[in-house]
Design a protein around this motif. Structure first.
Motif, PDB file in Angstrom:
ATOM      1  N   ALA A  49       2.604   9.850  -3.933  1.00 32.35           N
ATOM      2  CA  ALA A  49       2.374   8.529  -4.523  1.00 32.35           C
ATOM      3  C   ALA A  49       3.528   8.133  -5.433  1.00 32.35           C
ATOM      4  N   GLU A  50       4.033   9.088  -6.193  1.00 29.26           N
ATOM      5  CA  GLU A  50       5.162   8.815  -7.088  1.00 29.26           C
ATOM      6  C   GLU A  50       6.392   8.378  -6.291  1.00 29.26           C
ATOM      7  N   ASP A  95       0.826  -1.201   0.000  1.00 33.10           N
ATOM      8  CA  ASP A  95       0.000   0.000   0.000  1.00 33.10           C
ATOM      9  C   ASP A  95       0.862   1.254   0.000  1.00 33.10           C
ATOM     10  N   LEU A  96       0.321   2.326  -0.583  1.00 37.89           N
ATOM     11  CA  LEU A  96       0.962   3.629  -0.495  1.00 37.89           C
ATOM     12  C   LEU A  96       0.520   4.240   0.835  1.00 37.89           C
ATOM     13  N   ILE A 119       0.386  17.569  -4.044  1.00 33.03           N
ATOM     14  CA  ILE A 119       1.184  16.941  -2.990  1.00 33.03           C
ATOM     15  C   ILE A 119       0.923  15.440  -2.939  1.00 33.03           C
ATOM     16  N   LEU A 120      -0.341  15.042  -3.071  1.00 28.87           N
ATOM     17  CA  LEU A 120      -0.675  13.615  -3.056  1.00 28.87           C
ATOM     18  C   LEU A 120      -0.094  12.896  -4.269  1.00 28.87           C
ATOM     19  N   THR A 121      -0.123  13.547  -5.416  1.00 30.11           N
ATOM     20  CA  THR A 121       0.431  12.941  -6.630  1.00 30.11           C
ATOM     21  C   THR A 121       1.925  12.691  -6.476  1.00 30.11           C
ATOM     22  N   LEU A 145       8.594   1.221  -3.466  1.00 26.72           N
ATOM     23  CA  LEU A 145       8.074  -0.127  -3.704  1.00 26.72           C
ATOM     24  C   LEU A 145       8.835  -0.834  -4.816  1.00 26.72           C
ATOM     25  N   GLN A 146       9.096  -0.111  -5.903  1.00 31.32           N
ATOM     26  CA  GLN A 146       9.807  -0.709  -7.031  1.00 31.32           C
ATOM     27  C   GLN A 146      11.231  -1.084  -6.650  1.00 31.32           C
TER      28      GLN A 146
END
Length: 233
Positions: free
Chosen positions: A216-217, A69-70, A211-213, A223-224
């Motif tokens: 998430a990035e 999860d983010l 800010i949310l974008t 995660l990657q």
């Protein structure tokens, strides 16, 4: 989870001798257990952030949610962005933020304020470069189903007794549900604060969507990298 000097050296990309030098001169917070130094993971994160010391990426991966999860982005979406929070000092800033937080009606906001102020009395959560992260050393147990992080842009700079002695204009208030989630949120936030574009969004008080974008990035990068690291084992 507390750390050994060897762990701290690996995470800060320095040798152990440097860690011991910082401990001996009183720069780096630590304590002793059976003649061995131990360091608090949260305090180490804050200490490194205040001095613009890059933390090894794998340090953040160690606390990654198993389900991918983010976590930070979701918590920020729940907590929201508070613009132009009126204040004259640390206490008034935290009081106003607690009053504005998106919380269920049954939550005692005065109790939350008391917990945050008690943490500040112990040691300022001002990590430097105009940012503070009000939180206790453990999670705030309020009976919430999910954690939240609220970003507050203050109406004016205030003295926060930050490590770099600079006034604070940005607060991230962390409300966690478990110790693990608390540590993961703090780790992801510290990682985001190392990102120049994320810091630029804070400097210009960007809208919540932007800010949310970016959050998430950044979390997807974590995660990657974690997936790639796991595949290489």
């Amino acid at each position: 989870m507390d750390l050994t000097a060897k762990d701290a050296a690996r995470m800060l990309n320095v040798n152990e001798d440097q860690i011991y030098a910082w401990i001996r001169n009183g720069t780096l917070p630590s304590y002793r257990v059976k003649d061995r130094y131990r360091l608090n993971r949260v305090e180490l994160l804050e200490w490194a952030a205040a001095r613009s010391i890059k933390v090894a990426p794998e340090f953040f991966h160690e606390n990654q949610q198993a389900d991918g999860d983010l976590l930070l982005t979701g918590a920020l979406a729940r907590g929201g962005v508070l613009q132009d929070v009126p204040c004259t000092d640390k206490t008034s800033a935290l009081r106003e933020v607690c009053a504005r937080l998106k919380l269920p009606e049954q939550i005692d906001r005065d109790e939350l304020l008391s917990v945050l102020l008690a943490r500040e009395a112990l040691c300022s959560t001002g990590i430097g470069n105009g940012v503070a992260i009000p939180h206790p050393r453990g999670p705030i147990v309020l009976g919430l189903a999910e954690p939240s992080v609220s970003l507050a842009f203050l109406s004016q700079p205030i003295d926060y007794r930050a490590l770099d002695k600079k006034p604070v204009t940005v607060l991230f208030v962390i409300i966690s549900t478990t110790v693990h989630i608390h540590l993961t949120l703090l780790s992801h936030l510290m990682f985001a604060l190392q990102d120049g574009q994320f810091r630029e969004l804070l400097d210009r008080r960007a809208a919540e969507d932007a800010i949310l974008t970016k959050s998430a990035e950044i979390e997807r990068r974590v995660l990657q990298a974690d997936k790639a690291r796991g595949g290489a084992r």
